[in-house]
Scaffold this active site. Sequence first.
Site, PDB file in Angstrom:
ATOM      1  N   PHE A 132      32.735 -14.052 -38.782  1.00  0.00           N
ATOM      2  CA  PHE A 132      31.528 -13.804 -37.981  1.00  0.00           C
ATOM      3  C   PHE A 132      31.221 -14.989 -37.054  1.00  0.00           C
ATOM      4  O   PHE A 132      31.211 -14.853 -35.825  1.00  0.00           O
ATOM      5  CB  PHE A 132      30.384 -13.512 -38.959  1.00  0.00           C
ATOM      6  CG  PHE A 132      29.001 -13.633 -38.399  1.00  0.00           C
ATOM      7  CD1 PHE A 132      28.633 -13.010 -37.216  1.00  0.00           C
ATOM      8  CD2 PHE A 132      28.029 -14.367 -39.089  1.00  0.00           C
ATOM      9  CE1 PHE A 132      27.339 -13.117 -36.713  1.00  0.00           C
ATOM     10  CE2 PHE A 132      26.746 -14.480 -38.603  1.00  0.00           C
ATOM     11  CZ  PHE A 132      26.394 -13.854 -37.405  1.00  0.00           C
ATOM     12  N   TYR A 162      28.214 -20.634 -55.906  1.00  0.00           N
ATOM     13  CA  TYR A 162      28.500 -20.951 -54.501  1.00  0.00           C
ATOM     14  C   TYR A 162      27.804 -22.247 -54.088  1.00  0.00           C
ATOM     15  O   TYR A 162      28.428 -23.154 -53.529  1.00  0.00           O
ATOM     16  CB  TYR A 162      28.021 -19.760 -53.680  1.00  0.00           C
ATOM     17  CG  TYR A 162      27.969 -19.900 -52.185  1.00  0.00           C
ATOM     18  CD1 TYR A 162      29.131 -19.858 -51.417  1.00  0.00           C
ATOM     19  CD2 TYR A 162      26.750 -20.004 -51.514  1.00  0.00           C
ATOM     20  CE1 TYR A 162      29.073 -19.930 -50.035  1.00  0.00           C
ATOM     21  CE2 TYR A 162      26.684 -20.072 -50.135  1.00  0.00           C
ATOM     22  CZ  TYR A 162      27.852 -20.040 -49.398  1.00  0.00           C
ATOM     23  OH  TYR A 162      27.788 -20.106 -48.031  1.00  0.00           O
TER      24      TYR A 162
HETATM   25  C1  UGA Z   1      23.032 -16.318 -48.072  1.00  0.00           C
HETATM   26  C2  UGA Z   1      24.398 -16.685 -48.582  1.00  0.00           C
HETATM   27  O1  UGA Z   1      24.414 -17.143 -49.884  1.00  0.00           O
HETATM   28  C3  UGA Z   1      25.091 -17.702 -47.793  1.00  0.00           C
HETATM   29  O2  UGA Z   1      26.247 -17.090 -47.299  1.00  0.00           O
HETATM   30  C4  UGA Z   1      24.513 -18.304 -46.598  1.00  0.00           C
HETATM   31  O3  UGA Z   1      24.743 -19.679 -46.470  1.00  0.00           O
HETATM   32  C5  UGA Z   1      23.055 -18.110 -46.444  1.00  0.00           C
HETATM   33  O4  UGA Z   1      22.391 -17.344 -47.385  1.00  0.00           O
HETATM   34  C6  UGA Z   1      22.980 -17.641 -45.039  1.00  0.00           C
HETATM   35  O5  UGA Z   1      23.262 -16.445 -44.747  1.00  0.00           O
HETATM   36  O6  UGA Z   1      22.788 -18.514 -44.209  1.00  0.00           O
HETATM   37  P1  UGA Z   1      20.948 -15.099 -48.995  1.00  0.00           P
HETATM   38  O7  UGA Z   1      20.046 -15.491 -47.879  1.00  0.00           O
HETATM   39  O8  UGA Z   1      20.286 -14.926 -50.322  1.00  0.00           O
HETATM   40  O9  UGA Z   1      22.151 -16.085 -49.158  1.00  0.00           O
HETATM   41  O10 UGA Z   1      21.748 -13.781 -48.619  1.00  0.00           O
HETATM   42  P2  UGA Z   1      21.399 -12.268 -48.335  1.00  0.00           P
HETATM   43  O11 UGA Z   1      22.382 -11.456 -49.101  1.00  0.00           O
HETATM   44  O12 UGA Z   1      21.382 -12.075 -46.884  1.00  0.00           O
HETATM   45  O13 UGA Z   1      19.950 -12.004 -48.993  1.00  0.00           O
HETATM   46  C7  UGA Z   1      18.744 -12.379 -48.395  1.00  0.00           C
HETATM   47  C8  UGA Z   1      17.610 -11.755 -49.172  1.00  0.00           C
HETATM   48  O14 UGA Z   1      17.626 -10.350 -48.954  1.00  0.00           O
HETATM   49  C9  UGA Z   1      17.669 -11.947 -50.685  1.00  0.00           C
HETATM   50  O15 UGA Z   1      16.370 -12.100 -51.175  1.00  0.00           O
HETATM   51  C10 UGA Z   1      18.244 -10.636 -51.194  1.00  0.00           C
HETATM   52  O16 UGA Z   1      17.873 -10.342 -52.524  1.00  0.00           O
HETATM   53  C11 UGA Z   1      17.639  -9.657 -50.213  1.00  0.00           C
HETATM   54  N1  UGA Z   1      18.430  -8.404 -50.000  1.00  0.00           N
HETATM   55  C12 UGA Z   1      19.725  -8.462 -49.660  1.00  0.00           C
HETATM   56  C13 UGA Z   1      17.780  -7.180 -50.132  1.00  0.00           C
HETATM   57  O17 UGA Z   1      16.580  -7.081 -50.433  1.00  0.00           O
HETATM   58  N2  UGA Z   1      18.518  -6.037 -49.941  1.00  0.00           N
HETATM   59  C14 UGA Z   1      19.830  -6.063 -49.595  1.00  0.00           C
HETATM   60  O18 UGA Z   1      20.439  -4.975 -49.418  1.00  0.00           O
HETATM   61  C15 UGA Z   1      20.458  -7.308 -49.433  1.00  0.00           C
END
Ligand code: UGA
Length: 351
Positions: free
Chosen positions: A23, A160
């Site tokens: 990406f 991670y």
């Molecule tokens: C991500 C990754 O760990 C890392 O790749 C990266 O460094 C960083 O954060 C980033 O993208 O810069 P996180 O932000 O938790 O971690 O990743 P997401 O999967 O995008 O989740 C963000 C939030 O959305 C979390 O609270 C998760 O529980 C929530 N979420 C995610 C939902 O509510 N529904 C979904 O379908 C996916």
Amino acid sequence: MKFASLNPKDNSITVAIVGCGGFIGSHLLQAVLERTCWRVFAVDLESYRIQQHLSNPRLEFLCADLADPLVVERIAKFPVVVNLAAICVPSRYMSEAAAVIRSNYDHPARLADACAKSGSWLIHFSTSEIYGKTLADSGLLDEDSADITLGGVGASRWSYATAKLLAERYMAGLSNLDWTVVRPFNFVGPFMDFMPGVDGEGIPRVLANFSSALVRGEPIKLVNGGVAKRTFTSVHDAVDFIFCLFANPEAACGQAFNVGNPDNEISIAELARLMTEIFAEVKGISVAEIPVTQMVDGVEYYGVGYEDSLRRMPSVQKAERLVGFRALTPLRDVLRESLTWFAEHYGIVAE
Ligand code: UGA
């Protein structure tokens, strides 16, 4: 540090980009080819995001990864190495913790050793997740003074972050390495992650997963009520930041930088609402035609060991002070761009 700055017009420079087909890497490659006369040595296992550049005479593409020591040696021959390669999707941190640690510690540490030996400047992408289990009331996260709390060994979500943090410490501990660490705060934009079942399997990060649900006409899934907050940053701002590094190697060397946009803070529940609204505008339909959001439990959705950071708010002073960078793209603009791209790119598959 042997460079005062990297002259964009100097056609003797070659930059190695590891994870160039991903990406961020695909956006960086495009910008390097457009904004400079440099050559690029690109390494990745996949190349579909950079297909249009593969015949460019300034690009050499190697289909490989850092697991191969000979590939590591080859990369470290170039004077500037940007390492973006990583398993970085939270849904994999619990079930594939060992592979996550190899990809985020063992491989970067090996690359760091090789760069220390050859004298290359290593720009290594770490993560905002190294700040760990930040709470809802946690304040600005400062690169050099924030306290860090990670969960115990059973809370495998932190596999991670643990690996990334150790890689940072390892690089900082190598006395003869020219290093810069970048901590992305939720970069988003076109080409992010994948659509499950189309060009990847499992659960992508939130923007890609919400976009996939919207394009397919399926309900968005909100984990634990969507109370967690993130500051989303346009990938185009992120690329501009890397160019600020290229222009200021001396100031950037030996430093870790947050790259985020504090103006774009939003809870995940609000993000779901905003993305639904923008998607309806992009498609010319009414919000009432879009399925209602579903609530899911984090551990049921991602697996045992899942925990979350509740707030990730970067201090961005250091990037501004040392290399003159500030992220400027408003959230609404980046979401509109991403959703338009997702609808066009995956729309036909979904119909
Ligand atoms: C991500 C990754 O760990 C890392 O790749 C990266 O460094 C960083 O954060 C980033 O993208 O810069 P996180 O932000 O938790 O971690 O990743 P997401 O999967 O995008 O989740 C963000 C939030 O959305 C979390 O609270 C998760 O529980 C929530 N979420 C995610 C939902 O509510 N529904 C979904 O379908 C996916």
